[in-house]
Scaffold this motif. Structure first.
Motif, PDB file in Angstrom:
ATOM      1  N   ASN A  77     -26.727  40.633 -18.707  1.00 37.32           N
ATOM      2  CA  ASN A  77     -25.926  39.662 -17.961  1.00 37.32           C
ATOM      3  C   ASN A  77     -24.438  39.738 -18.275  1.00 37.32           C
ATOM      4  OD1 ASN A  77     -28.136  38.583 -16.614  1.00 37.32           O
ATOM      5  ND2 ASN A  77     -28.515  37.020 -18.168  1.00 37.32           N
ATOM      6  N   ILE A  78     -24.065  40.522 -19.270  1.00 34.95           N
ATOM      7  CA  ILE A  78     -22.652  40.643 -19.612  1.00 34.95           C
ATOM      8  C   ILE A  78     -21.917  41.575 -18.650  1.00 34.95           C
ATOM      9  CG2 ILE A  78     -21.043  41.307 -21.435  1.00 34.95           C
ATOM     10  CD1 ILE A  78     -22.641  38.787 -22.066  1.00 34.95           C
ATOM     11  N   LEU A  79     -22.595  42.593 -18.143  1.00 28.66           N
ATOM     12  CA  LEU A  79     -21.917  43.623 -17.344  1.00 28.66           C
ATOM     13  C   LEU A  79     -21.084  43.076 -16.195  1.00 28.66           C
ATOM     14  CD1 LEU A  79     -21.331  46.573 -16.609  1.00 28.66           C
ATOM     15  CD2 LEU A  79     -23.453  46.558 -15.267  1.00 28.66           C
ATOM     16  N   PRO A  80     -21.607  42.192 -15.331  1.00 25.66           N
ATOM     17  CA  PRO A  80     -20.774  41.742 -14.205  1.00 25.66           C
ATOM     18  C   PRO A  80     -19.548  40.953 -14.634  1.00 25.66           C
ATOM     19  CG  PRO A  80     -22.869  40.548 -14.259  1.00 25.66           C
ATOM     20  CD  PRO A  80     -22.979  41.649 -15.249  1.00 25.66           C
ATOM     21  N   GLY A  81     -19.478  40.575 -15.908  1.00 29.19           N
ATOM     22  CA  GLY A  81     -18.292  39.887 -16.399  1.00 29.19           C
ATOM     23  C   GLY A  81     -17.029  40.723 -16.317  1.00 29.19           C
ATOM     24  N   ARG A  82     -17.180  42.033 -16.249  1.00 25.91           N
ATOM     25  CA  ARG A  82     -15.983  42.864 -16.107  1.00 25.91           C
ATOM     26  C   ARG A  82     -15.277  42.578 -14.788  1.00 25.91           C
ATOM     27  NH1 ARG A  82     -17.736  48.886 -18.056  1.00 25.91           N
ATOM     28  NH2 ARG A  82     -15.472  49.207 -17.986  1.00 25.91           N
ATOM     29  N   ALA A  83     -16.037  42.173 -13.761  1.00 25.98           N
ATOM     30  CA  ALA A  83     -15.414  41.805 -12.490  1.00 25.98           C
ATOM     31  C   ALA A  83     -14.589  40.529 -12.626  1.00 25.98           C
ATOM     32  CB  ALA A  83     -16.483  41.633 -11.417  1.00 25.98           C
ATOM     33  N   LEU A  84     -15.029  39.613 -13.483  1.00 28.75           N
ATOM     34  CA  LEU A  84     -14.260  38.387 -13.707  1.00 28.75           C
ATOM     35  C   LEU A  84     -12.884  38.720 -14.280  1.00 28.75           C
ATOM     36  CD1 LEU A  84     -17.117  36.318 -15.387  1.00 28.75           C
ATOM     37  CD2 LEU A  84     -16.358  36.136 -12.999  1.00 28.75           C
ATOM     38  N   LEU A  85     -12.845  39.631 -15.236  1.00 24.61           N
ATOM     39  CA  LEU A  85     -11.573  40.020 -15.843  1.00 24.61           C
ATOM     40  C   LEU A  85     -10.694  40.751 -14.830  1.00 24.61           C
ATOM     41  CD1 LEU A  85     -12.958  41.231 -19.283  1.00 24.61           C
ATOM     42  CD2 LEU A  85     -11.893  39.027 -18.755  1.00 24.61           C
ATOM     43  N   PHE A  86     -11.290  41.575 -13.999  1.00 29.08           N
ATOM     44  CA  PHE A  86     -10.550  42.268 -12.946  1.00 29.08           C
ATOM     45  C   PHE A  86      -9.898  41.259 -12.006  1.00 29.08           C
ATOM     46  CE2 PHE A  86     -10.309  44.112  -8.704  1.00 29.08           C
ATOM     47  CZ  PHE A  86      -9.748  45.364  -8.924  1.00 29.08           C
ATOM     48  N   LEU A  87     -10.653  40.276 -11.571  1.00 28.37           N
ATOM     49  CA  LEU A  87     -10.109  39.270 -10.658  1.00 28.37           C
ATOM     50  C   LEU A  87      -9.045  38.419 -11.334  1.00 28.37           C
ATOM     51  CD1 LEU A  87     -13.453  38.282  -8.909  1.00 28.37           C
ATOM     52  CD2 LEU A  87     -11.533  39.503  -7.858  1.00 28.37           C
ATOM     53  N   LEU A  88      -9.204  38.144 -12.619  1.00 24.57           N
ATOM     54  CA  LEU A  88      -8.166  37.410 -13.347  1.00 24.57           C
ATOM     55  C   LEU A  88      -6.875  38.219 -13.414  1.00 24.57           C
ATOM     56  CD1 LEU A  88     -10.216  35.836 -16.265  1.00 24.57           C
ATOM     57  CD2 LEU A  88      -8.843  34.581 -14.588  1.00 24.57           C
ATOM     58  N   ARG A  89      -6.999  39.512 -13.655  1.00 21.03           N
ATOM     59  CA  ARG A  89      -5.789  40.344 -13.726  1.00 21.03           C
ATOM     60  C   ARG A  89      -5.094  40.427 -12.369  1.00 21.03           C
ATOM     61  NH1 ARG A  89      -9.237  43.474 -17.275  1.00 21.03           N
ATOM     62  NH2 ARG A  89      -9.857  44.798 -15.519  1.00 21.03           N
ATOM     63  N   ILE A  98     -13.183  30.668 -17.018  1.00 25.51           N
ATOM     64  CA  ILE A  98     -14.243  29.826 -17.602  1.00 25.51           C
ATOM     65  C   ILE A  98     -15.531  30.622 -17.728  1.00 25.51           C
ATOM     66  CG2 ILE A  98     -15.674  27.780 -17.225  1.00 25.51           C
ATOM     67  CD1 ILE A  98     -13.230  26.572 -15.727  1.00 25.51           C
ATOM     68  N   ALA A  99     -15.874  31.363 -16.682  1.00 25.53           N
ATOM     69  CA  ALA A  99     -17.100  32.154 -16.702  1.00 25.53           C
ATOM     70  C   ALA A  99     -17.006  33.270 -17.738  1.00 25.53           C
ATOM     71  CB  ALA A  99     -17.370  32.728 -15.320  1.00 25.53           C
ATOM     72  N   ALA A 100     -15.867  33.948 -17.799  1.00 31.30           N
ATOM     73  CA  ALA A 100     -15.701  35.028 -18.777  1.00 31.30           C
ATOM     74  C   ALA A 100     -15.787  34.490 -20.202  1.00 31.30           C
ATOM     75  CB  ALA A 100     -14.364  35.727 -18.547  1.00 31.30           C
ATOM     76  N   ASP A 101     -15.204  33.333 -20.438  1.00 29.99           N
ATOM     77  CA  ASP A 101     -15.285  32.731 -21.773  1.00 29.99           C
ATOM     78  C   ASP A 101     -16.730  32.415 -22.140  1.00 29.99           C
ATOM     79  OD1 ASP A 101     -12.533  32.856 -21.995  1.00 29.99           O
ATOM     80  OD2 ASP A 101     -12.201  30.719 -21.575  1.00 29.99           O
ATOM     81  N   ARG A 102     -17.511  32.005 -21.162  1.00 28.98           N
ATOM     82  CA  ARG A 102     -18.924  31.691 -21.438  1.00 28.98           C
ATOM     83  C   ARG A 102     -19.681  32.961 -21.845  1.00 28.98           C
ATOM     84  NH1 ARG A 102     -19.813  28.607 -17.210  1.00 28.98           N
ATOM     85  NH2 ARG A 102     -19.521  26.682 -18.367  1.00 28.98           N
ATOM     86  N   LEU A 103     -19.408  34.069 -21.175  1.00 23.97           N
ATOM     87  CA  LEU A 103     -20.048  35.329 -21.552  1.00 23.97           C
ATOM     88  C   LEU A 103     -19.607  35.766 -22.955  1.00 23.97           C
ATOM     89  CD1 LEU A 103     -19.778  37.308 -18.188  1.00 23.97           C
ATOM     90  CD2 LEU A 103     -21.793  36.148 -19.109  1.00 23.97           C
TER      91      LEU A 103
END
Length: 368
Positions: A77-89, A98-103
């Motif tokens: 479940n960690i893998l899709p978190g890379r998309a969260l960081l991409f969208l934040l950048r 918030i979601a990335a911090d939870r992961l």
């Protein structure tokens, strides 16, 4: 038949149905990785638009990921978190943070082997699988860089290097799919704790984890050691290709009855070879990756009954231990028994990533 991969990818993303009904999962994360790679390689805004549309359907305004439960301790479940960081950048809103911090909090308390690497899942205790290195470590390193926590980057590198030592098979020059530190699993060798065979996609996950992590870790002896390990693996992989430039499901048993060229592993290795060449890993040969990509186009991309081009010959899933009433013993015959799923995202996502690296090559991003 001439296949325009960008047209194929655009239609695939447009029509994509979430792999698990919308639940946050690694399979969708494979598509996200492909879309991010295409965005970087082309600058075409449609790839980021597809990504945002799909992620926003899984992350609500409060940053909750659909059906995600931290205490399941599922490294996938960690893998899709890379998309969260991409969208934040890209200037995305606070829900992604918030979601990335939870992961990241999951990784803080995720169970580990005594040697350090994360358990694959809570329901697979004391086990590390090669799959999990790709699932967890890229996000961990990227998050560490995002929040200025270099210790997270260093820990990700150390976990990868330790796992390489735990899973290495010196005779073949390859790495085994799984390792059980307690030697409790029936698939685990009582002396080494290793699973019995070499599954191509497991090594594909590993190769992608290695090259992605190399991109993010600082200069130093650990990075140099990672480069040496990756260079040796790529050399071994180059020697194991089929005559048409692909790789077999059971990668080192060319004479095994029923063995077949498997498309997801081939795409993963194509990506690893091309990116390693771009990042100047010693001995990385971009032509191996280019040949693999061309072979997939020539041999694995075939029309269905309705005439739509699909990426064929993708193993749907393989694992170790009991699942769905079947015991997965990790033998060559087991890996050959798993069903094939045309256009499975575990093949298409890496194909997107490999094509993105080819485009960077065409644009002159690789050394002469």
């Amino acid at each position: 038949m001439t296949i325009d991969l960008l047209v194929y990818f655009d239609a695939y993303a447009r029509d994509y149905q979430p792999y698990k009904g919308g639940s946050w999962c690694y399979e969708d994360g494979c598509l996200y990785a492909g879309l991010m790679a295409l965005d970087v390689a082309t600058g075409d805004p449609r790839w980021a638009a597809h990504l945002k549309r799909l992620v926003d359907a899984q992350v609500d305004e409060a940053g909750r990921m659909q059906d995600y439960v931290l205490t399941e301790y599922n490294i996938d479940n960690i893998l899709p978190g890379r998309a969260l960081l991409f969208l934040l950048r890209q200037g995305g809103d606070k829900r992604y943070r918030i979601a990335a911090d939870r992961l990241a909090r999951q990784l803080q308390s995720h169970p580990r082997l005594a040697a350090g690497p994360y358990w694959h899942k809570l329901r697979y205790p004391h086990q590390v699988w090669l799959d999990g290195l790709y699932m967890g470590l890229g996000f961990k390193a990227e998050y560490g860089l995002f929040v200025d926590a270099p210790e997270m980057v260093a820990d990700a590198l150390e976990e990868l290097l330790v796992t390489l030592d735990l899973t290495a098979d010196a005779v073949s020059g390859l790495y085994r799919h799984g390792y059980d530190e307690e030697r409790l699993q029936d698939w685990a060798d009582p002396q080494t704790g290793l699973s019995p065979a070499h599954w191509a996609r497991a090594i594909g996950w590993l190769a992608m984890a290695m090259i992605d992590l190399f991109e993010h870790v600082p200069l130093g002896s650990g990075r140099d050691r990672l480069a040496e390990k990756l260079s040796a693996l790529l050399a071994r992989l180059a020697a194991l290709r089929t005559n048409d430039g692909r790789w077999l499901q059971v990668i080192d048993q060319q004479d095994l009855p029923g063995n077949y060229p498997e498309s997801s592993a081939t795409a993963m290795f194509a990506y690893a070879f091309l990116k390693a060449a771009r990042l100047r890993i010693s001995g990385a040969d971009a032509t191996v990756g280019l040949a693999a990509l061309q072979s997939l186009r020539d041999h694995a991309m075939r029309p269905d009954a309705g005439g739509r081009i699909l990426l064929q010959d993708i193993c749907c899933v393989a694992g170790l231990g009991g699942f769905g009433g079947v015991y997965r013993d990790g033998t060559p015959s087991y890996y050959l028994s798993e069903a094939l799923n045309p256009d499975d995202i575990k093949g298409v996502g890496p194909l997107m990533m490999a094509e993105a690296e080819r485009l960077l090559l065409t644009a002159g991003s690789l050394p002469a």
